[in-house]
Design a protein around this motif. Sequence first.
Motif, PDB file in Angstrom:
ATOM      1  N   UNK A 148      -0.479 -50.694 -47.403  1.00 21.94           N
ATOM      2  CA  UNK A 148      -0.397 -49.800 -46.252  1.00 21.94           C
ATOM      3  C   UNK A 148      -1.735 -49.778 -45.539  1.00 21.94           C
ATOM      4  N   UNK A 149      -1.695 -49.663 -44.198  1.00 20.25           N
ATOM      5  CA  UNK A 149      -2.904 -49.447 -43.410  1.00 20.25           C
ATOM      6  C   UNK A 149      -2.621 -48.298 -42.454  1.00 20.25           C
ATOM      7  N   UNK A 150      -3.576 -47.410 -42.320  1.00 22.70           N
ATOM      8  CA  UNK A 150      -3.433 -46.263 -41.423  1.00 22.70           C
ATOM      9  C   UNK A 150      -4.694 -46.130 -40.588  1.00 22.70           C
ATOM     10  N   UNK A 151      -4.513 -45.859 -39.303  1.00 27.47           N
ATOM     11  CA  UNK A 151      -5.626 -45.645 -38.384  1.00 27.47           C
ATOM     12  C   UNK A 151      -5.670 -44.175 -38.005  1.00 27.47           C
ATOM     13  N   UNK A 152      -6.878 -43.612 -37.988  1.00 32.95           N
ATOM     14  CA  UNK A 152      -7.038 -42.203 -37.639  1.00 32.95           C
ATOM     15  C   UNK A 152      -8.238 -42.039 -36.715  1.00 32.95           C
ATOM     16  N   UNK A 153      -8.167 -41.017 -35.876  1.00 30.62           N
ATOM     17  CA  UNK A 153      -9.290 -40.669 -35.006  1.00 30.62           C
ATOM     18  C   UNK A 153      -9.409 -39.156 -34.952  1.00 30.62           C
ATOM     19  N   UNK A 154     -10.597 -38.657 -35.201  1.00 34.98           N
ATOM     20  CA  UNK A 154     -10.848 -37.221 -35.095  1.00 34.98           C
ATOM     21  C   UNK A 154     -10.953 -36.844 -33.625  1.00 34.98           C
ATOM     22  N   UNK A 155     -10.678 -35.600 -33.347  1.00 36.99           N
ATOM     23  CA  UNK A 155     -10.786 -35.127 -31.975  1.00 36.99           C
ATOM     24  C   UNK A 155     -12.018 -34.241 -31.818  1.00 36.99           C
ATOM     25  N   UNK A 156     -12.516 -34.165 -30.576  1.00 35.74           N
ATOM     26  CA  UNK A 156     -13.623 -33.267 -30.247  1.00 35.74           C
ATOM     27  C   UNK A 156     -13.081 -32.296 -29.205  1.00 35.74           C
ATOM     28  N   UNK A 157     -12.947 -31.052 -29.611  1.00 34.23           N
ATOM     29  CA  UNK A 157     -12.375 -30.010 -28.760  1.00 34.23           C
ATOM     30  C   UNK A 157     -13.457 -29.470 -27.819  1.00 34.23           C
ATOM     31  N   UNK A 158     -13.207 -29.540 -26.500  1.00 35.90           N
ATOM     32  CA  UNK A 158     -14.155 -29.044 -25.498  1.00 35.90           C
ATOM     33  C   UNK A 158     -13.519 -27.930 -24.651  1.00 35.90           C
ATOM     34  N   UNK A 159     -12.530 -27.247 -25.239  1.00 36.83           N
ATOM     35  CA  UNK A 159     -11.844 -26.169 -24.547  1.00 36.83           C
ATOM     36  C   UNK A 159     -12.802 -25.008 -24.303  1.00 36.83           C
ATOM     37  N   UNK A 160     -12.722 -24.421 -23.110  1.00 41.88           N
ATOM     38  CA  UNK A 160     -13.536 -23.258 -22.763  1.00 41.88           C
ATOM     39  C   UNK A 160     -12.611 -22.167 -22.242  1.00 41.88           C
ATOM     40  N   UNK A 161     -13.177 -21.005 -21.950  1.00 46.62           N
ATOM     41  CA  UNK A 161     -12.401 -19.904 -21.385  1.00 46.62           C
ATOM     42  C   UNK A 161     -11.849 -20.270 -20.011  1.00 46.62           C
ATOM     43  N   UNK A 162     -12.442 -21.275 -19.377  1.00 44.94           N
ATOM     44  CA  UNK A 162     -12.002 -21.682 -18.042  1.00 44.94           C
ATOM     45  C   UNK A 162     -11.029 -22.867 -18.069  1.00 44.94           C
ATOM     46  N   UNK A 163     -10.574 -23.290 -19.246  1.00 46.24           N
ATOM     47  CA  UNK A 163      -9.626 -24.406 -19.344  1.00 46.24           C
ATOM     48  C   UNK A 163      -8.311 -24.007 -18.689  1.00 46.24           C
ATOM     49  N   UNK A 164      -7.742 -24.924 -17.928  1.00 47.21           N
ATOM     50  CA  UNK A 164      -6.524 -24.647 -17.168  1.00 47.21           C
ATOM     51  C   UNK A 164      -5.394 -24.186 -18.077  1.00 47.21           C
ATOM     52  N   UNK A 165      -4.855 -23.006 -17.766  1.00 46.42           N
ATOM     53  CA  UNK A 165      -3.718 -22.474 -18.511  1.00 46.42           C
ATOM     54  C   UNK A 165      -3.996 -22.239 -19.980  1.00 46.42           C
ATOM     55  N   UNK A 166      -5.241 -22.181 -20.371  1.00 50.90           N
ATOM     56  CA  UNK A 166      -5.671 -22.012 -21.757  1.00 50.90           C
ATOM     57  C   UNK A 166      -5.190 -23.135 -22.662  1.00 50.90           C
ATOM     58  N   UNK A 167      -4.985 -24.307 -22.058  1.00 49.26           N
ATOM     59  CA  UNK A 167      -4.611 -25.483 -22.838  1.00 49.26           C
ATOM     60  C   UNK A 167      -5.851 -26.120 -23.440  1.00 49.26           C
ATOM     61  N   UNK A 168      -5.690 -26.639 -24.614  1.00 46.18           N
ATOM     62  CA  UNK A 168      -6.796 -27.312 -25.296  1.00 46.18           C
ATOM     63  C   UNK A 168      -7.197 -28.549 -24.503  1.00 46.18           C
TER      64      UNK A 168
END
Length: 136
Positions: free
Chosen positions: A30-50
């Motif tokens: 088996x081979x699996x690929x993964x990527x971590x995310x960097x969350x840059x959400x702020x209070x001003x993010x549209x519709x409070x979406x991440x």
Amino acid sequence: MAAQRGKDLLIKIEASPGVWQTVAGLRARRIAFNAETVDVTTAESAGRWRELLGGAGVQRASVSGAGIFKDAASDAALRLMFFESRVAPLQVVVPDFGTVSGPFQVTSLDYGGEHDGEVTFEAALESAGALAFAAA
């Protein structure tokens, strides 16, 4: 991609510069690929979406295999990688997809067996640097 035989997914260790040796006796791989995310959400993010920052997370690949001892040379190469904590070149060939190659380290090596059966092993490898992809 059409259906492919599982036995055609190969894991190879570089036995010597430019010479690739298939890890023998593998019944499952088996081979699996993964990527971590960097969350840059702020209070001003549209519709409070991440919001995520593209291209900033750590990427990695995990490779695993399980099987029986069939080829002493490839089994010894895998065992030496583990006991030396060595990072070594590895190739994973995925039929009709391509080949992933780069540095890997053996992070787990398990042995087992039943009293009336063969000795089996399981190995897990983690990428240890940049990987290259060559399409089939």
